[in-house]
Design a protein around this motif. Structure first.
Motif, mmCIF file in Angstrom:
data_model
loop_
_atom_site.group_PDB
_atom_site.id
_atom_site.type_symbol
_atom_site.label_atom_id
_atom_site.label_comp_id
_atom_site.label_asym_id
_atom_site.label_seq_id
_atom_site.Cartn_x
_atom_site.Cartn_y
_atom_site.Cartn_z
ATOM 1 N N LEU A 298 0.829 -1.206 0.000
ATOM 2 C CA LEU A 298 0.000 0.000 0.000
ATOM 3 C C LEU A 298 0.865 1.258 0.000
ATOM 4 O O LEU A 298 1.727 1.423 0.850
ATOM 5 N N GLU B 100 -0.748 0.788 -11.494
ATOM 6 C CA GLU B 100 -1.517 0.054 -10.487
ATOM 7 C C GLU B 100 -1.631 0.848 -9.192
ATOM 8 O O GLU B 100 -2.665 0.814 -8.520
ATOM 9 N N ALA C 41 -5.021 2.163 -7.514
ATOM 10 C CA ALA C 41 -5.374 1.851 -6.122
ATOM 11 C C ALA C 41 -5.918 3.090 -5.409
ATOM 12 O O ALA C 41 -6.845 3.000 -4.594
ATOM 13 N N GLN D 77 -9.404 3.592 -6.562
ATOM 14 C CA GLN D 77 -10.294 2.608 -5.924
ATOM 15 C C GLN D 77 -10.663 3.048 -4.514
ATOM 16 O O GLN D 77 -11.811 2.912 -4.085
#
Lengths: 299, 180, 86, 385
Positions: free
Chosen positions: C5, D217, D221, D224
């Motif tokens: 993340l 990506e 993210a 999202q």
């Protein structure tokens, strides 16, 4: 495990630095000195790029990179947060000379003025290596870089290095030191001292760049030694603004250092430029006088 | 909804007056809103501040163009600024002056003049007239009670200073009440 | 595999990048000449020279880029650079 | 309990009750009263925060980034040029998924220099990945800070958030505000629980560089997470309403829109004036309503389309302009209504603190009905000659 083995542990193999890279040595040596309870805040630059291409990281201590110019400010925030949490990790802000001398100077000055407890380490390879060897405020006089090229009407970089240690000492930094990858034990000792001194400390490490300066990778340490032996780089310590320790040498002429590097080749070819070499010798002479580095040999 | 526009000069405390009037009005049980005409004016330049009063929540955010009341902290402003612009018929103008103003006031407007500077000098030793004029406003408009004004002043100023400001406001309040 | 993340990573992953293939010259450690001074370990930019139980240098050739610093700096000339056969 | 106070002080109180552990800010008009109030609270031990008096806004947000990564709840406030100076760090906070909360006291961008209100500053950061919430009044401005922390720090989101409110118009206005007690605040907003942090006991490397094989990506993210926020924000707003009786459960808010022919779409403090103007127009028999955008990022396309499905004309008020194109909200609303047949007219209004009155709103509605849109409203005549 021996001390030297520990050096390998916190900065891992598999990074993408050039063969013979001094910056990679810096990363290993400073972590060796600071230990595993250290948080490193890196500026954008060669070291950051070669050590952290996602998903790989060579850093085995907590490490953060945000931007080119804000490592001191990010470190300020980390220090504040640790203080509020009652945590004891040491904080190192790490940057190349471009991040430190130039674009990050505002944040660096602010953080030192505020007195945050962290150590700023500059690995000084005397130009912007990450972007292709452009001059910085740390580029020495007459060095040819891609933005200070030698040419028919230029001998390369027109200004001497900025005296950043003095500037940071003037901020009231309790400990300021210069070191070189050519003398690893001395480097480790200074970093250890810096991280264990409360308040903002600064260590500027001479890190010869084989690619940017134009020499073979196996000569990295030899070049670093020559810088010191000619007086063009002085290893010293300043405590509370006063120079307290200096590495003394039996000085060699500067050309022994200059002629080994492509960035100074224009001073020797097509013909030797005694005037310019003389000016560089004068810089070394001034350093020698200012810091008293000359070992007087008995006659 | 009723609206007040305060005309003053930078440093005379117009913004503070607007805030304290709003505080006093709110403490008196109505909704109030106070805000300055946000500027970069330095000391001495003409400034404005506004207050709105309503029995329901105030949503309007524009400046005050058709006030029910105006306070003019310094009669010299009348020459610099059209302080009466948009003042409603039946509206009240409170003007700080020591002279009889020979000025063609708009028709249907009640003009109250008082020498707030002298009152302020007497009580505060300073020519800062905002609290004095607040007393006059309380008396003339009935929008705020003198007691609520006192509470608002005490919230803003401490001890002695609060007392002096309250004395100035009270004298102006009584002067205007007496004249009415 | 889930991505870290905010583009984060945990230690260890750089070892997946075996930089040994960069090498043109290979350091060969002549243990007979070695004084166990540790210089080669200290200067190796890859951190890939370890010491064995007897204090003698051992190189992880998976990562050695063949820069030659160990050979250059060895005070006993106990490291020889030999051409890699590819 | 309702108390009358300056907007900036109400916000500072609310921020204090959110218990930030590190505050880093640099003074800039009209944000100053907030950071002065917080400095005062810190100096009197009313808040337990380390207050870093940085040398620039750039460092303010950089310090917040570092402190957030090290595991603290952080706060900053800025406006206009200060936000512009933070531009680079803004993208960084979002990209590194650090839940920084920052008040934006909306102010115009120079040149020419202006200290007055419009929303060009935060709107210009619309692509940076921060949540953007806009307040209509000082009550909402305070409450949205609790909401912003709650949503930003939610492990389903982990994005930074702006709480935007209009400079001077709200920040320097005294009006009644109900501030939560510390107990109430604590019951709504739990302590910060970082998803990951800089910690020697469990080292993580933050902020690696991504090659073309990975970069997209990571951007995806973020998007999202913003999409997830479309449901997490209402969830947090609903909870706030259940606990304190003020409803922020909508990404948008409708006012007299049910049977409206004309809908005004607006953000921020102008909505109050619009509501008063609508009441007057309604009294005169005009069927006009308001759709207030509370959450500009993520943009609530679905909610906007649903709310505006019954109207024939939409007038979008933008206190910003994407120079060379149109107002930001107008573009979004037009996108949301694409294919619906509803006429969408955009109005650039109130730039640089130009006051907006009820009669201006009525005039905009008349223009929208006449199909005269995509204009700067209320320009001085000399520029039109």
């Amino acid at each position: 495990m021996k001390e030297d083995e520990a050096a390998c542990v916190l900065f891992d193999s598999g990074h993408r630095a050039c063969a013979g890279c001094a910056a990679a040595m810096v990363a290993r040596l400073i972590l060796d000195a600071a230990g595993k309870d250290t948080i490193v805040v890196s500026a954008t630059g060669c070291m950051e790029v070669f050590s952290t291409p996602y998903p790989e990281t060579a850093w085995k201590v907590p490490w953060i990179h945000s931007l080119f110019e804000n490592n001191s400010a990010v470190a300020s925030g980390v220090v504040a947060s640790l203080k509020k949490q009652g945590r004891k990790e040491k904080v190192i802000a790490l940057g190349g000379d471009g991040a430190t001398f130039d674009i990050g100077m505002l944040c660096l000055s602010g953080a030192f003025e505020r007195g945050h407890d962290f150590t700023y380490i500059c690995y000084d390879n005397e130009a912007y290596m990450n972007t292709g060897i452009q001059r910085s405020g740390a580029t020495p006089y007459d060095a040819s870089t891609t933005t200070s090229p030698s040419g028919r009407c230029s001998y390369g970089n027109k200004r001497p290095k900025k005296d950043l240690p003095a500037i940071l000492a003037a901020h009231g930094a309790p400990y300021v030191a210069t070191a070189s990858i050519a003398y690893p034990p001395d480097l480790r000792k200074k970093v250890e001292k810096a991280v264990n001194t409360p308040g903002p400390c600064y260590v500027q490490i001479h890190a010869p760049c084989c690619t940017g300066w134009g020499f073979e990778g196996e000569k990295t340490i030899a070049i670093g030694k020559l810088a010191i032996e000619t007086g063009l780089w002085v290893n010293f310590e300043m405590e509370e603004g006063k120079v307290t320790r200096v590495k003394k040498v039996v000085r060699k002429p500067v050309e022994e250092y200059l002629k080994e590097q492509k960035r100074f080749r224009h001073l020797f070819r097509p013909k030797r430029n005694d005037d310019e070499i003389g000016k560089i010798q004068a810089i070394a002479d001034r350093n020698a006088e200012k810091f008293g580095i000359d070992i007087q040999l008995k006659k | 909804m009723r609206e007040l526009r305060i005309h003053g000069r930078g440093g005379q405390g117009s913004v503070t007056a607007a805030e304290l009037i709003a505080v006093a009005a709110f403490e008196g049980g109505v909704f109030a809103q106070a805000f300055p005409a946000f500027g970069v004016e330095r000391r001495g330049a003409p400034v404005q501040a506004f207050v709105r009063f309503d029995t329901k929540k105030i949503r309007l955010r524009s400046q005050v163009y058709e006030p029910d009341y105006i306070i003019v902290q310094d009669s010299t402003l009348i020459k610099d600024v059209n302080v009466f612009l948009g003042l409603k018929e039946g509206g009240i103008a409170i003007i700080n002056t020591e002279k009889d103003l020979s000025y063609p006031f708009p028709k249907g407007v009640k003009v109250i003049t008082l020498d707030a500077t002298s009152i302020a000098l007497k009580h505060l030793g300073l020519p800062i007239t905002n609290t004095t004029l607040m007393g006059a406003f309380a008396a003339a408009s009935g929008e705020i009670q003198l007691k609520a004004l006192e509470d608002a002043v005490r919230r803003r100023f401490s001890g002695d200073l609060a007392g002096k400001n309250i004395a100035a406001a009270t004298e102006a309040y009584q002067a205007v009440k007496g004249a009415a | 595999m889930a991505m870290g993340l905010g583009c984060t990573a945990r230690p260890g992953r750089s070892r997946e990048n075996k930089t040994g293939s960069w090498r043109v010259f290979r350091p060969v450690f002549v243990h007979e000449k070695c004084t166990r001074c540790g210089m080669c370990t200290t200067v190796c930019p890859e951190g890939c020279i370890m010491e064995d139980e007897e204090g003698l240098p051992v190189t992880d050739y998976d990562y050695c880029k063949g820069c030659g610093l160990c050979a250059e700096e060895c005070p006993s000339e106990a490291v020889e650079m030999t051409k890699e056969e590819k | 309990m309702l108390e009358i106070m300056e907007g900036s002080h109400a916000v500072a109180e609310a921020v204090g009750r959110c218990r930030p552990q590190v505050i880093a800010a640099y003074p800039i008009t009209p944000q100053t009263h907030i950071v002065e109030a917080l400095a005062d609270m810190a100096a009197n031990c009313e808040i337990d925060a380390d207050y870093i008096t940085v040398e620039s806004e750039f460092s303010a947000l950089s310090a917040c980034l570092g402190a957030s990564a090290a595991g603290s709840r952080v706060y900053s406030a800025t406006t206009s040029q200060g936000l512009a100076l933070m531009f680079e760090v803004c993208f960084n906070c979002a990209g590194m998924r650090l839940p920084v909360v920052m008040s934006i006291v909306n102010r115009a961008m120079g040149a020419p220099l202006s200290i007055w209100n419009d929303q060009q500053d935060s709107i210009s950061l619309r692509d940076s990945g921060w949540l953007q919430l806009y307040a209509e009044d000082n009550q909402e401005a305070t409450d949205l800070h609790y909401l912003a922390y709650k949503v930003a720090e939610d492990h389903r989101i982990l994005l930074p958030s702006f709480v935007c409110f209009d400079g001077f118009i709200l920040s320097h206005t005294y009006e009644p505000v109900d501030t939560l007690t510390q107990e109430q605040a604590d019951s709504y907003l739990p302590p910060f629980r970082p998803y990951q942090r800089l910690d020697a006991a469990d080292p993580v490397s933050f902020g690696l560089f991504a090659s073309p094989d990975y970069y997209m990506e990571f951007r995806y993210a973020i998007d999202q997470a913003l999409d997830k926020a479309r449901s997490v924000i209402p969830e947090a707003g609903k909870e706030f309403n259940e606990m304190f009786g003020r409803d922020y459960s909508g990404l948008v808010e409708e006012y007299r829109l049910d049977d409206a022919d004309v809908a005004i779409v607006a953000m921020g403090s102008i909505c109050g004036t619009v509501k008063d103007a609508i009441d007057e127009m309604r009294d005169a028999g005009k069927r006009v309503g308001l759709l207030k955008i509370r959450c500009f990022r993520p943009f609530p396309h679905k909610e906007v389309r649903k709310a505006l499905s019954g109207v024939t004309t939409v007038a979008v008020l933008d206190k910003n302009v994407s120079l060379g194109s149109r107002g930001a909200a107008a573009l979004e609303v037009r996108d949301a209504l694409y294919g619906s047949g509803v006429s969408v007219q955009g109005y650039i209004i109130g730039l640089g603190g130009r006051d907006v009155r009820k009669r201006d709103i009525a005039s905009v509605v008349a223009k929208a009905e006449a199909g005269e849109g995509d204009i700067y409203y209320g320009l001085r005549q000399e520029v039109l000659r």
